[in-house]
Design an enzyme around this catalytic site. Structure first.
Site, mmCIF file in Angstrom:
data_model
loop_
_atom_site.group_PDB
_atom_site.id
_atom_site.type_symbol
_atom_site.label_atom_id
_atom_site.label_comp_id
_atom_site.label_asym_id
_atom_site.label_seq_id
_atom_site.Cartn_x
_atom_site.Cartn_y
_atom_site.Cartn_z
ATOM 1 N N HIS B 62 37.419 33.679 35.039
ATOM 2 C CA HIS B 62 38.394 32.634 34.727
ATOM 3 C C HIS B 62 38.633 31.792 35.971
ATOM 4 O O HIS B 62 38.183 32.143 37.067
ATOM 5 C CB HIS B 62 39.700 33.229 34.191
ATOM 6 C CG HIS B 62 40.495 34.047 35.167
ATOM 7 N ND1 HIS B 62 39.981 35.170 35.809
ATOM 8 C CD2 HIS B 62 41.773 33.914 35.632
ATOM 9 C CE1 HIS B 62 40.911 35.684 36.597
ATOM 10 N NE2 HIS B 62 42.007 34.931 36.525
ATOM 11 N N ASP B 66 41.445 32.948 43.018
ATOM 12 C CA ASP B 66 41.010 34.206 43.630
ATOM 13 C C ASP B 66 39.787 34.805 42.946
ATOM 14 O O ASP B 66 39.262 35.824 43.388
ATOM 15 C CB ASP B 66 42.171 35.222 43.681
ATOM 16 C CG ASP B 66 42.794 35.501 42.322
ATOM 17 O OD1 ASP B 66 42.949 34.555 41.528
ATOM 18 O OD2 ASP B 66 43.138 36.662 42.052
ATOM 19 N N HIS B 67 39.312 34.132 41.884
ATOM 20 C CA HIS B 67 38.103 34.610 41.203
ATOM 21 C C HIS B 67 36.916 33.663 41.366
ATOM 22 O O HIS B 67 35.818 33.979 40.908
ATOM 23 C CB HIS B 67 38.399 34.865 39.719
ATOM 24 C CG HIS B 67 39.330 36.026 39.516
ATOM 25 N ND1 HIS B 67 38.921 37.256 39.076
ATOM 26 C CD2 HIS B 67 40.668 36.151 39.766
ATOM 27 C CE1 HIS B 67 39.947 38.085 39.036
ATOM 28 N NE2 HIS B 67 41.029 37.435 39.456
ATOM 29 N N HIS B 142 45.005 36.605 29.241
ATOM 30 C CA HIS B 142 45.616 36.182 30.502
ATOM 31 C C HIS B 142 46.270 34.818 30.288
ATOM 32 O O HIS B 142 46.302 34.302 29.179
ATOM 33 C CB HIS B 142 44.515 36.162 31.577
ATOM 34 C CG HIS B 142 45.023 36.131 32.977
ATOM 35 N ND1 HIS B 142 46.110 36.848 33.411
ATOM 36 C CD2 HIS B 142 44.570 35.469 34.080
ATOM 37 C CE1 HIS B 142 46.306 36.609 34.700
ATOM 38 N NE2 HIS B 142 45.391 35.779 35.122
#
Lengths: 306, 306
Positions: B62, B66-67, B142
């Site tokens: 996603h 931070d990803h 999420h």
């Protein structure tokens, strides 16, 4: 007040364990600036004890990734830490669109305002100024629009010799003028000379950041007489062809610019990952210019009075 | 063939010196996958000996920074290293526009092709498959569209007991059928049983990556019986309110999912920066589910046969 430069990243496009991508933290007369923000800058800030929330102005030189890919993470972290103060971001205009797209993709917003200043409209201008310091945007010569920044800590007014003034019965009403370097004629016709009752204040100090750039003598008048020059030196002379092709500089070229501009001290950085250390850069540059060093990540340098 | 997971980043939105943002490197039957790519992933890959050019598929869960904020730097580095092989990038569609904007701002292109697969159009589908393994995209729950990935190493055909087959004079012509589990009737009417001349091959092995996600029992049938489950556990139960508000999970919730899905082993990660270590997570999860660990950056885990 202190004026210092902390090198957060001294490498170029390929990060290494020794040299992270470009970023610098500048403290100038109580102000805290970040220049460039390569990937991992927020971790370098932690490592070297830079307090995130002190930064109010960020200056980006150009939109090659090694100079700004850490910005998104840093801005997100400031948000997660609950920042409320505005950040002013000075950068080439396409960055504003990229930031918007990233925020939109994450369905997010920041807890603070970002004021975006497109620097291509401000070349040659003072883009930041307060009572104690200023930042000027200067053009560099690279593959894409690229900008350097000259930071000046303003000269301070003369310092009153209070003991002597009191002893001679000089009225407090004259102090401001005397400190401003002006002589005063009293109502009685007596002349009080500024030089007799004040000492010189701290002179201007200045730092110029020039990365990335090809060798360009057009830079010389823009940075003349600065106390400290940071100039990129991606290559040494043996790879001058690469420097020309990629619009970067060699250590010798950086030293030639420093010499012509009559700077006090030269810092070399943005070393290509192919160099294990900066010895060849240092040797080559020091043949042209005496006061030179190759910087390392974590170095903090106090800008002296030149 | 080996099937392993290397944790390149086990932290969440705020990186710490101990836990970098999320990224995982998966080796499965000679294939090399990257799942998520937080800031600094390329340096973590160097640190843990992951060879950059082996990666041909990247899966992004996603578009929270931070990803994926390390993706731009990694793709640039692959270009600088002269990569020519195509990369297939499986990610939510807005990433394609962001990548285009970044490339345009740098006036650049990559030396290799990026094939972009928008995963929101592929939920529930096998999005990658070859003779030895497959990757399925599953929906997570999420704040923004988020996707998990289930990687399966296919079961292998039965292994011939060559010594016995030779001793009994079994014709080579029958070997393929026997290894495929089929019995053979010879021209002479004799039946040769597969079980008599072959041993069972390696069974399927599977790994499910579920980060970031709120507790969702809808996940259970999608990951049922996987050998290893990586499930986020940003919080522990004391902060269950925070987990609900931010659509993350607690360690207990992750363990409940593992138990219901009858997985063999549970790995917990994506710990909030507020936790110094994973002791509280481990204690809480192990009260619900026996085979559990809290991962650390650099951990390499061999996916066993469950």
């Amino acid at each position: 007040m202190s004026f210092s430069v902390t090198i957060l990243g001294s490498g170029s496009a390929l990060p290494t364990s020794r040299r992270k991508p470009t970023s610098q933290y500048i403290q100038c007369a109580g102000r805290h600036f970040l220049i460039d923000c390569g990937e991992g800058t927020q971790l370098q800030m932690r490592k070297y004890g830079v307090k995130f929330q002190r930064i109010d102005q960020i200056f980006i030189s150009h939109l090659h990734g090694d100079h700004y890919f850490g910005l998104f993470g840093l801005l997100s972290t400031l948000h997660l830490l609950g920042r409320e103060k505005k950040i002013t971001l000075y950068a080439p205009s396409p960055l504003e669109h990229i930031l918007d797209a990233i925020l939109k993709a994450g369905n997010g917003h920041f807890s603070y305002e970002i004021e975006f200043i497109a620097v291509e409209d401000k070349v040659g201008e003072v883009i930041y100024e307060d009572a104690k310091c200023s930042v000027t945007c200067i053009p560099l010569l690279h593959k894409i629009p690229t900008f350097g920044y000259v930071i000046r800590q303003k000269a301070k007014s003369r310092v009153l010799n209070a003991e002597k003034a009191e002893r001679d019965g000089i009225s407090v009403a004259y102090f401001a003028k005397l400190k401003n370097g002006e002589d005063v004629i009293t109502n009685e016709g007596q002349t009080i000379c500024s030089d007799d009752y004040t000492l010189p204040g701290e002179p201007e100090r200045s730092y110029a950041y020039c990365s990335d750039t090809a060798y360009s003598e057009k830079l010389v008048p823009l940075i003349r007489n600065v106390d400290v020059l940071y100039h990129e030196a991606t290559f040494v002379d043996a790879l001058q062809d690469r420097a020309v092709a990629t619009r970067h500089s060699t250590a010798r070229e950086a030293a030639l610019i420093a010499k012509q501009a009559n700077v006090h001290h030269l810092m070399l950085g943005h070393l290509s990952a192919r160099y294990d250390d900066g010895k060849a850069h240092l040797k080559e540059a020091s043949e042209v210019f005496g006061s030179v060093e190759v910087v390392e990540d974590g170095l903090s340098y106090l800008v002296p009075q030149g």
